[in-house]
Write a protein that holds these residues in place. Structure first.
Motif, PDB file in Angstrom:
ATOM      1  N   ASP C 183      51.078 -32.776  36.283  1.00 23.94           N
ATOM      2  CA  ASP C 183      51.838 -33.968  36.653  1.00 23.94           C
ATOM      3  C   ASP C 183      52.649 -33.647  37.898  1.00 23.94           C
ATOM      4  O   ASP C 183      53.655 -32.941  37.828  1.00 23.94           O
ATOM      5  CB  ASP C 183      52.762 -34.345  35.483  1.00 23.94           C
ATOM      6  CG  ASP C 183      53.577 -35.599  35.776  1.00 23.94           C
ATOM      7  OD1 ASP C 183      54.262 -36.065  34.848  1.00 23.94           O
ATOM      8  OD2 ASP C 183      53.527 -36.100  36.925  1.00 23.94           O
ATOM      9  N   ALA C 184      52.211 -34.165  39.019  1.00 26.49           N
ATOM     10  CA  ALA C 184      52.840 -33.832  40.303  1.00 26.49           C
ATOM     11  C   ALA C 184      54.295 -34.261  40.366  1.00 26.49           C
ATOM     12  O   ALA C 184      55.055 -33.789  41.220  1.00 26.49           O
ATOM     13  CB  ALA C 184      52.052 -34.468  41.441  1.00 26.49           C
ATOM     14  N   ALA C 185      54.714 -35.130  39.452  1.00 24.04           N
ATOM     15  CA  ALA C 185      56.110 -35.563  39.442  1.00 24.04           C
ATOM     16  C   ALA C 185      57.035 -34.546  38.783  1.00 24.04           C
ATOM     17  O   ALA C 185      58.253 -34.612  38.919  1.00 24.04           O
ATOM     18  CB  ALA C 185      56.223 -36.905  38.719  1.00 24.04           C
TER      19      ALA C 185
END
Lengths: 356, 356, 356
Positions: C183-185
């Motif tokens: 999850d790049a967030a």
């Protein structure tokens, strides 16, 4: 196995010349306090404070549940720093101004950071020097649980490297013991039987020395206990290494990680001085005076140096004490007492009028 | 350190002359059962009852989760009484009428109280006498988890004090094993593979003696286990004290706290008699017949004395048994069997028709 | 005790002639992972992966909390099979194709089942033969956490019984390492200091051999650790049995359960290869090459055989490694290195670009 390209063996930890005043370490790992860790260490120390044994008592006092004893808070925060700070240490010299902050509970995660305050090469031995660090442990809410300074004697990797004495200003870390408020509506008296009746603040007299009655013989259990704290320093757990070169290692055998007698002495003192404590305020200075090995029996005593008020807390008082740990060795057929641990320790203790 | 005003060393525990029939002790500490305590003791005993190993099974049976085995319930309640009742004991004589009440789960807090039922000076040795107490353990909801009587031989502090034989009426403590109700809608059969197939009530024959197949060698681990139960009696953990005067101490070495073989024998019996038990009803009488030391290997056997119905529970039956623990010593080059533990024990066991 | 009707002593476990290809075992017990079990084993191995130490880190990575390390998942699933499969084994020959599935957390309950794949009598010794099983561990939601095959050399009970070589088709068990999605967030970089900086996928070179720097001396602790896994095989815990007939038992002393060095070698390798791992993919084959005893010091090394992409996971890569455990013995006054453990192990490791 085919011929490897390279055989790698990593060097762990830092040497004297690697430390620079002002340098910050965000230590690896972090540690969540599980019920396993909590019970093993709390019981190992033979602590008797009901805050660490009885959740009903802890909650009645306004805590969230079982309270992690200060000795274990110290160990969890300290042990994370070993690889970066003292992996290549020759001796731990001193703990300084160890102050406790918010309570720690099972389920909390502690992460530690350290700042290098100073580096001082030895004037007598060019292979050694002293590193001075400030370490702070914080929980998952970024609240400070503990902060302290430490001086440790560290080896150089390259004896010929010149290390210049240097220091940086220490930025004090705000940290004060935070306790649940006194609440006159809580039926503290109905719980008073759960702790000793004669260890309230009013019972202590400056000048007294209390010889704690219990001794505890150490066994090879220390190896697993030390690993449980993520301290994997080989002098505690690698007998083969010792056997290859016994003269090089203190006692020619596995040496017990100092954090273990630290905790044990705190626990041994508990029935006599800390049963009715709500927390430790500060450890002003502490040191390990002599090594400890499996087979040694640990004893402790507490000297009451002073008793004083705590301005914000009329329900509590502070005991300024010196906790000393000792063991006995046999020299020339006679038993000789040897100090192993010294700690100037201030304890926040309940006043009888308010609680019993 | 400047010359202290006083050097204090507290006397711990009570002596024969301190006990008065009718006297009540609300013991110190209390103890919350953590997952650490639970796992260490449950696994140490090598118990095999899935109620203590498998939370899915426990919940299917109507319990709240993992069930604390009766041996550990006993130890947690009993150990809190040691400082007040048997700190200065010479020998534990007998447990009497130990009855179990509501189930105990991880997270429960047990607190113990004791009433002195009688004091009897020895006719043969004026430095000794027998103290008879009734102890009850309650959880945080004030429900009874365990109650029992105990006779223990205690030293006088002052040999010349006259102690008069005295007793008080025992007020029975209501306490009966409480179990979840049988529920025919629960798919018990789908869980039957998790316990032994041949230890249902119908499988037992009065007169049989089952020699349990497992032995377990004790190590110095007993020191930490005993501290975990808050029993800090020095004969279990202070080798230095023993070394100063080995003739004074049984075996000239650290002696293992009786609660440990008590639990271990219960666990060793489990695969053969208690795998399909929902709880222990009562321990009518129990005693430690011989001491146990690190290096000894513990074995056990169960004699099936009788099998009988449980009127309120047609899905269960009661086994009246005698659990015996033993070890072997070498005498004149030959191996000699020595009984170390004796317990008359009634177990509530599932009937195959209802559960498998 | 009156003369018993019968003295019973149960035979435990199966012998070679009892196994039939296609036979299914639903093993007894099951096991809920408590915080006690988790902490004792995780710390014993000296693992350094923060997923197993720091719940804040674990949750940030999308796990539910502390992640049970693969070695402990293996042990919990494997140990339940011992009584049915290898109680009467002479030697454990090989683990094959051990694949990990969904993550395991504290509080999960693992239950194991095994299928007999084949039985092969020995051509050289008519008292022995090889049993080949497939074992699968599932959690309380019936999700697969682990599946593997195992070959074990088992004794016959009756030497004269003819055992015919037989096998059945293996039905593969679907099982693949399931991890939280990338999850790049998530601020992974803010956590990167909690693991080693130089053990990302990009840092490994095929052909390298890494000698792990830590050694760990085993003590009698192994007895309690082994019981904690419900492996009560007497060669690990019954010194009395060994003493009656020392020539019959390997080393004439208690032998350490192989699962313990298995786990320990995984932990010793961690700082160098698995600090930044999100899980182990598969153990292709493994075996115990030599016995281990209390007093031995365990070391380990990892050979990087290959590095390869993981098609579904561009944020990770796979390391194919060989983990070797060894100890030293003294032969003719010289120290000789002896391999004790061999494991072909594929690890899913984070890529620096995505995580640091």
């Amino acid at each position: 196995m085919s011929e490897p390209s390279r055989i790698l063996r990593k060097q762990i930890g830092n040497f004297l010349e690697d430390f620079v005043p002002g340098q910050t370490f965000r230590h690896k790992g972090g540690k969540t306090v599980t019920e396993g860790l909590f019970s093993i260490f709390t019981e190992f120390t033979m602590t008797t404070n009901p805050l660490a044994k009885n959740a009903r008592y802890g909650r009645a006092y306004g805590f969230r549940g079982l309270v992690v004893p200060p000795g274990l808070v110290m160990l969890v925060a300290f042990s994370q720093t070993v690889e970066d700070v003292s992996e290549n240490a020759r001796a731990n010299l001193e703990y300084v101004d160890m102050r406790f902050g918010v309570p720690v509970y099972v389920g909390d995660t502690i992460e530690s950071t350290s700042v290098v305050l100073g580096v001082t090469p030895s004037s007598r031995d060019k292979s050694l020097g002293v590193v001075h660090v400030q370490t702070t442990g914080r929980n998952q809410h970024d609240e400070v649980v503990l902060t302290y300074e430490r001086k440790v004697q560290v080896w150089k990797n390259d004896v010929d490297i010149t290390v210049v004495k240097a220091a940086t200003e220490v930025t004090p870390v705000p940290c004060q013991l935070r306790l649940p408020a006194y609440d006159a509506a809580v039926p503290y008296r109905s719980l008073a039987h759960l702790s000793n009746a004669d260890t309230y603040f009013e019972d202590f007299v400056a000048g007294d020395v209390i010889e704690h009655s219990r001794g505890r013989t150490m066994t090879s259990e220390h190896i697993a206990l030390t690993a449980m704290l993520d301290n994997t320093s080989q002098v505690h757990c690698n007998q083969y290494m010792i056997d290859q070169n016994p003269e090089r290692f203190v006692g020619g055998q596995l040496i017990i990680f100092g954090g273990i007698p630290f905790q044990l002495c705190l626990g041994l003192s508990c029935p006599d001085v800390a049963d009715n404590s709500l927390g430790d305020l500060v450890y002003t200075t502490g040191r390990h005076s002599a090594p400890l090995f499996a087979g040694d029996t640990v004893f402790a005593s507490t000297e009451i140096v002073a008793t004083r008020d705590l301005p914000d807390r009329p329900d509590l008082g502070a005991l300024d004490t010196i906790l000393r740990g000792h063991k006995f060795i046999t020299r020339d057929g006679a038993s000789e007492k040897v100090e192993i641990f010294y700690l100037e320790r201030s304890i926040a203790v309940k006043r009888r009028l308010h609680y019993a």
